[in-house]
Design an enzyme around this catalytic site. Structure first.
Site, PDB file in Angstrom:
ATOM      1  N   HIS A   6      -2.663  -2.341   2.279  1.00  4.76           N
ATOM      2  CA  HIS A   6      -3.486  -2.450   1.071  1.00  4.76           C
ATOM      3  C   HIS A   6      -4.654  -1.393   1.149  1.00  4.76           C
ATOM      4  CE1 HIS A   6      -6.825  -4.464  -1.384  1.00  4.76           C
ATOM      5  NE2 HIS A   6      -5.641  -4.186  -2.430  1.00  4.76           N
ATOM      6  N   HIS A  47     -10.799   3.575  -5.203  1.00  5.15           N
ATOM      7  CA  HIS A  47     -10.741   2.239  -5.808  1.00  5.15           C
ATOM      8  C   HIS A  47     -11.794   2.031  -6.738  1.00  5.15           C
ATOM      9  CE1 HIS A  47     -11.241  -2.147  -6.541  1.00  5.15           C
ATOM     10  NE2 HIS A  47      -9.837  -2.375  -6.379  1.00  5.15           N
TER      11      HIS A  47
HETATM   12  O1  G3P Z   1      -2.234  -3.261  -5.984  1.00  5.50           O
HETATM   13  C1  G3P Z   1      -2.563  -4.928  -5.590  1.00  5.50           C
HETATM   14  C2  G3P Z   1      -4.066  -4.714  -5.289  1.00  5.50           C
HETATM   15  O2  G3P Z   1      -4.608  -3.503  -4.659  1.00  5.50           O
HETATM   16  C3  G3P Z   1      -4.694  -4.830  -6.771  1.00  5.50           C
HETATM   17  O3  G3P Z   1      -6.158  -5.082  -6.752  1.00  5.50           O
HETATM   18  O4  G3P Z   1      -8.512  -4.511  -6.734  1.00  5.50           O
HETATM   19  O5  G3P Z   1      -7.417  -4.428  -4.688  1.00  5.50           O
HETATM   20  O6  G3P Z   1      -6.839  -2.536  -6.424  1.00  5.50           O
HETATM   21  P1  G3P Z   1      -7.228  -4.147  -6.079  1.00  5.50           P
HETATM   22 MG    MG Z   2      -5.073  -1.675  -5.432  1.00  2.00          MG
END
Ligand code: G3P
Ligand code: MG
Length: 229
Positions: A6, A47
């Site tokens: 992630h 992000h």
């Molecule tokens: O794609 C899964 C996750 O990344 C979604 O939330 O805020 O971490 O981008 P966020």
């Molecule tokens: Mg994400």
């Protein structure tokens, strides 16, 4: 169960940087996840809406020029990467989940996406496009029905998966907070994959495996791979 890094191996290196993705590849993940924002005719990987938290810049990403964005430090003297640079890090066979955080125009986004695929050599069928904004995904689906689409959601709706049916999505990516066995079973009964974000604790990883989740997004890919075997 598949392990997606992630924002890269984002506990070990600055999130959404090439360093974080390289570490994830080295750990042997099945896929990498990253957050994409359109800036003019390019796609950058960051992000937040604002530059402030993860870079030495300030203000909204979408107000800036690509030239300015590329001068910034996203941590460890790493630049904010372009989509094609991140796709280039993933070897053949490794999946790439592009999470769209912002786009200006679906047509121009797809043009930038095509260019990034050509420049990186990444196979389109190894790419999954996700977003919380299902309108963008629907527009993409109309123009490119063969692309892999993943629907992000942080809720378990009363009408369960009715929102997903028109998409025939590759997967439904659900928040850990709403993950439960029945939800995962419903997703799989429809023929979609069930992915869960963001899962950093080994006990959660093991439980989701028991419940039949197809994969997780984790900031700790090496730990996840060790835990899940
Ligand atoms: O794609 C899964 C996750 O990344 C979604 O939330 O805020 O971490 O981008 P966020
Ligand atoms: Mg994400």
């Amino acid at each position: 169960m598949r392990v997606f890094a992630h924002r890269g191996a984002s506990k070990e290196a600055p999130e959404n940087t090439l360093q974080a993705f390289e570490l994830a590849v080295k750990a042997g993940v099945h896929g990498i996840e990253f957050d994409a924002r359109q800036v003019d005719n390019d796609i950058v990987i960051i992000h937040d809406r604002r530059l402030d938290r993860t870079t030495n810049g300030v203000g909204l990403v979408q107000d800036k020029t690509l030239a300015y964005i590329r001068t910034l430090d996203a941590g460890n003297q790493q630049p904010i990467p372009l989509l094609q640079e991140v796709l280039s890090v993933a070897p053949p066979g490794m999946l790439c989940n592009i999470e769209i955080k912002h786009l200006d125009s679906v047509e121009r986004w797809l043009a930038a996406f095509d260019t990034a695929c050509i420049e990186s050599g990444k196979a389109v069928d190894e790419i999954i496009i996700s977003s919380f904004n299902h309108h963008w995904l629907w527009a993409i689906k109309q123009l490119r029905p063969t692309l892999n689409i993943a629907l992000l959601t942080a809720s378990f709706d009363v009408n369960a998966l009715s929102f997903a049916e028109p998409f025939t999505p590759w997967s439904i990516n659900i928040a850990l907070d709403v993950a439960e066995q029945t939800y995962i079973e419903e997703i799989k009964a429809k023929g979609y994959k069930a992915y869960v974000y963001t899962v950093d604790h080994p006990l959660d990883m093991q439980l989701l495996k028991k419940w039949g989740a197809d994969g997780i997004f984790t900031n700790r890919p090496a730990l996840a791979l060790a835990t899940l075997g």
